[in-house]
Enzyme design. Structure first.
Site, PDB file in Angstrom:
ATOM      1  N   ASN A   9      -1.219  -9.644   7.539  1.00  0.00           N
ATOM      2  CA  ASN A   9      -0.626  -8.540   8.295  1.00  0.00           C
ATOM      3  C   ASN A   9      -0.704  -7.300   7.405  1.00  0.00           C
ATOM      4  O   ASN A   9       0.073  -7.169   6.458  1.00  0.00           O
ATOM      5  CB  ASN A   9       0.836  -8.896   8.635  1.00  0.00           C
ATOM      6  CG  ASN A   9       1.566  -7.743   9.299  1.00  0.00           C
ATOM      7  OD1 ASN A   9       0.961  -6.736   9.672  1.00  0.00           O
ATOM      8  ND2 ASN A   9       2.871  -7.881   9.447  1.00  0.00           N
ATOM      9  N   TRP A  10      -1.638  -6.434   7.722  1.00  0.00           N
ATOM     10  CA  TRP A  10      -1.861  -5.265   6.849  1.00  0.00           C
ATOM     11  C   TRP A  10      -0.824  -4.175   7.063  1.00  0.00           C
ATOM     12  O   TRP A  10      -0.810  -3.183   6.360  1.00  0.00           O
ATOM     13  CB  TRP A  10      -3.278  -4.702   7.078  1.00  0.00           C
ATOM     14  CG  TRP A  10      -4.375  -5.645   6.720  1.00  0.00           C
ATOM     15  CD1 TRP A  10      -4.262  -6.916   6.229  1.00  0.00           C
ATOM     16  CD2 TRP A  10      -5.787  -5.396   6.813  1.00  0.00           C
ATOM     17  NE1 TRP A  10      -5.503  -7.469   6.018  1.00  0.00           N
ATOM     18  CE2 TRP A  10      -6.454  -6.556   6.368  1.00  0.00           C
ATOM     19  CE3 TRP A  10      -6.559  -4.302   7.238  1.00  0.00           C
ATOM     20  CZ2 TRP A  10      -7.849  -6.655   6.340  1.00  0.00           C
ATOM     21  CZ3 TRP A  10      -7.943  -4.398   7.208  1.00  0.00           C
ATOM     22  CH2 TRP A  10      -8.578  -5.559   6.756  1.00  0.00           C
ATOM     23  N   LYS A  11       0.024  -4.346   8.077  1.00  0.00           N
ATOM     24  CA  LYS A  11       1.065  -3.356   8.389  1.00  0.00           C
ATOM     25  C   LYS A  11       0.433  -1.955   8.496  1.00  0.00           C
ATOM     26  O   LYS A  11      -0.689  -1.842   8.973  1.00  0.00           O
ATOM     27  CB  LYS A  11       2.197  -3.429   7.356  1.00  0.00           C
ATOM     28  CG  LYS A  11       2.731  -4.873   7.226  1.00  0.00           C
ATOM     29  CD  LYS A  11       3.998  -5.003   6.446  1.00  0.00           C
ATOM     30  CE  LYS A  11       4.427  -6.466   6.402  1.00  0.00           C
ATOM     31  NZ  LYS A  11       5.681  -6.690   5.689  1.00  0.00           N
ATOM     32  N   GLY A 173       8.517  -8.440   1.295  1.00  0.00           N
ATOM     33  CA  GLY A 173       8.267  -7.307   0.416  1.00  0.00           C
ATOM     34  C   GLY A 173       9.186  -7.228  -0.789  1.00  0.00           C
ATOM     35  O   GLY A 173       9.244  -6.214  -1.476  1.00  0.00           O
ATOM     36  N   SER A 213       6.791 -12.638   0.888  1.00  0.00           N
ATOM     37  CA  SER A 213       6.373 -12.685  -0.520  1.00  0.00           C
ATOM     38  C   SER A 213       5.466 -13.873  -0.847  1.00  0.00           C
ATOM     39  O   SER A 213       5.581 -14.469  -1.925  1.00  0.00           O
ATOM     40  CB  SER A 213       7.592 -12.657  -1.455  1.00  0.00           C
ATOM     41  OG  SER A 213       8.298 -11.444  -1.295  1.00  0.00           O
ATOM     42  N   GLY A 234       1.891 -10.345   3.926  1.00  0.00           N
ATOM     43  CA  GLY A 234       1.913  -8.889   3.966  1.00  0.00           C
ATOM     44  C   GLY A 234       1.203  -8.308   2.751  1.00  0.00           C
ATOM     45  O   GLY A 234      -0.028  -8.252   2.689  1.00  0.00           O
ATOM     46  N   GLY A 235       1.974  -7.914   1.743  1.00  0.00           N
ATOM     47  CA  GLY A 235       1.444  -7.224   0.561  1.00  0.00           C
ATOM     48  C   GLY A 235       0.210  -7.877  -0.055  1.00  0.00           C
ATOM     49  O   GLY A 235      -0.781  -7.193  -0.359  1.00  0.00           O
TER      50      GLY A 235
HETATM   51  P1  13P Z   1       5.151  -9.638   2.299  1.00  0.00           P
HETATM   52  O1  13P Z   1       4.115 -10.718   2.148  1.00  0.00           O
HETATM   53  O2  13P Z   1       4.720  -8.303   1.781  1.00  0.00           O
HETATM   54  O3  13P Z   1       6.492 -10.073   1.803  1.00  0.00           O
HETATM   55  O4  13P Z   1       5.328  -9.404   3.890  1.00  0.00           O
HETATM   56  C1  13P Z   1       5.504 -10.494   4.728  1.00  0.00           C
HETATM   57  C2  13P Z   1       5.380 -10.039   6.121  1.00  0.00           C
HETATM   58  O5  13P Z   1       6.191  -9.291   6.633  1.00  0.00           O
HETATM   59  C3  13P Z   1       4.204 -10.491   6.893  1.00  0.00           C
HETATM   60  O6  13P Z   1       4.330 -10.214   8.238  1.00  0.00           O
END
Ligand code: 13P
Length: 257
Positions: A9-11, A173, A213, A234-235
């Protein structure tokens, strides 16, 4: 056996050029992975270009959100059909950031899930408790409500097209992932809710991803848990090296599962 699914998920990150470069790198390095379903969820503006990069590969495309109506005067929104036309197979629905910043509720999540299914997209429905909810022993109440209300009026056939993502908000995050035991406990709880509603057999077929995370150095212990069927990242999905590391380590770890 459930095929694990790892989605990036690149947000709200990556321009079109950056998205093309990242997806090309991922495609090059992961072409021979066949025991993990790989999904990339770039921002809307990059969907078409990433779709071109991953056409005819082992990587699928997902969007990060959509609206529950199919067309009309809804300035700024994106319809499911538009996502399908640019090659999306999946759509993330009810991410905690959308619940926290954009007023999404279990009711709007449910509306979106229903429309996505009707329009032929596979929803990745996110659920997860906030830190204060965990600390006040409300985790299971919150998860139960997210799952039950999010899946209101979703039938046996439809649930099989869905993925559930357990993302504890306190782990997103923060660099502080849920331990494998903590995650497994909630995943099992979710599967039990699904079993009550849809029967044991169907509940065993539904994939439940963990998110929060996830990194190359913690994915193995998470994915080895019985009810953890992959990750929503995410990250660490924003860098070629770490996303590739997560998928490769998952691929090895599930061989021993
Ligand atoms: P992180 O991996 O940055 O904690 O984010 C998780 C997330 O929200 C994936 O949708």
């Amino acid at each position: 056996m459930r095929k694990p699914i790892i989605a990036g998920n690149w947000k709200m990150n990556k321009t079109v050029e950056e998205s093309i470069a990242l997806s090309n790198g991922i495609k090059r390095d992961l072409f021979d992975i066949d025991n993990i379903e790989i999904v990339l969820c770039p921002p809307f503006t990059s969907l078409t270009d990433v779709s071109d990069v991953i056409t005819d590969t082992n990587i699928s495309l997902g969007a990060q959100n959509m609206f529950w109506e199919t067309k009309g005067a809804y300035t700024g929104e994106i319809a499911p059909d538009m996502l399908k036309h640019v090659g999306c197979k999946y759509v993330i629905i009810g991410h905690s950031e959308r619940r926290a910043y954009f007023g999404e509720t279990n009711e709007t999540v449910n509306k979106k899930v229903k429309t996505a299914l009707k329009e032929g997209l596979l929803p990745i429905m996110c659920v997860g408790e906030r830190l204060e909810e965990r600390e006040s022993q409300k985790t299971f109440d919150v998860i139960s409500e997210h799952v039950k209300k999010g899946l209101a009026d979703i039938g046996k056939k439809e649930i099989l097209s869905m993925v559930i993502a357990y993302e504890p908000v306190w782990a997103i995050g923060t660099g502080k992932n849920a331990t494998p035991d903590q995650a497994q406990e909630v995943h099992k709880f979710i599967r039990d809710i699904l079993a009550k509603k849809y029967g044991e057999k169907i509940s065993e077929e539904i994939r439940i991803q963990y998110g929060g995370s996830v990194k190359p150095d913690n994915i193995e212990s998470l994915i080895k848990e019985k009810d953890i069927d992959g990750a929503l990242v995410g990250g660490a999905s924003l860098k070629e090296e770490s996303f590739i590391g997560i998928v490769k380590k998952s691929s090895e770890a599930v061989k021993e599962k």
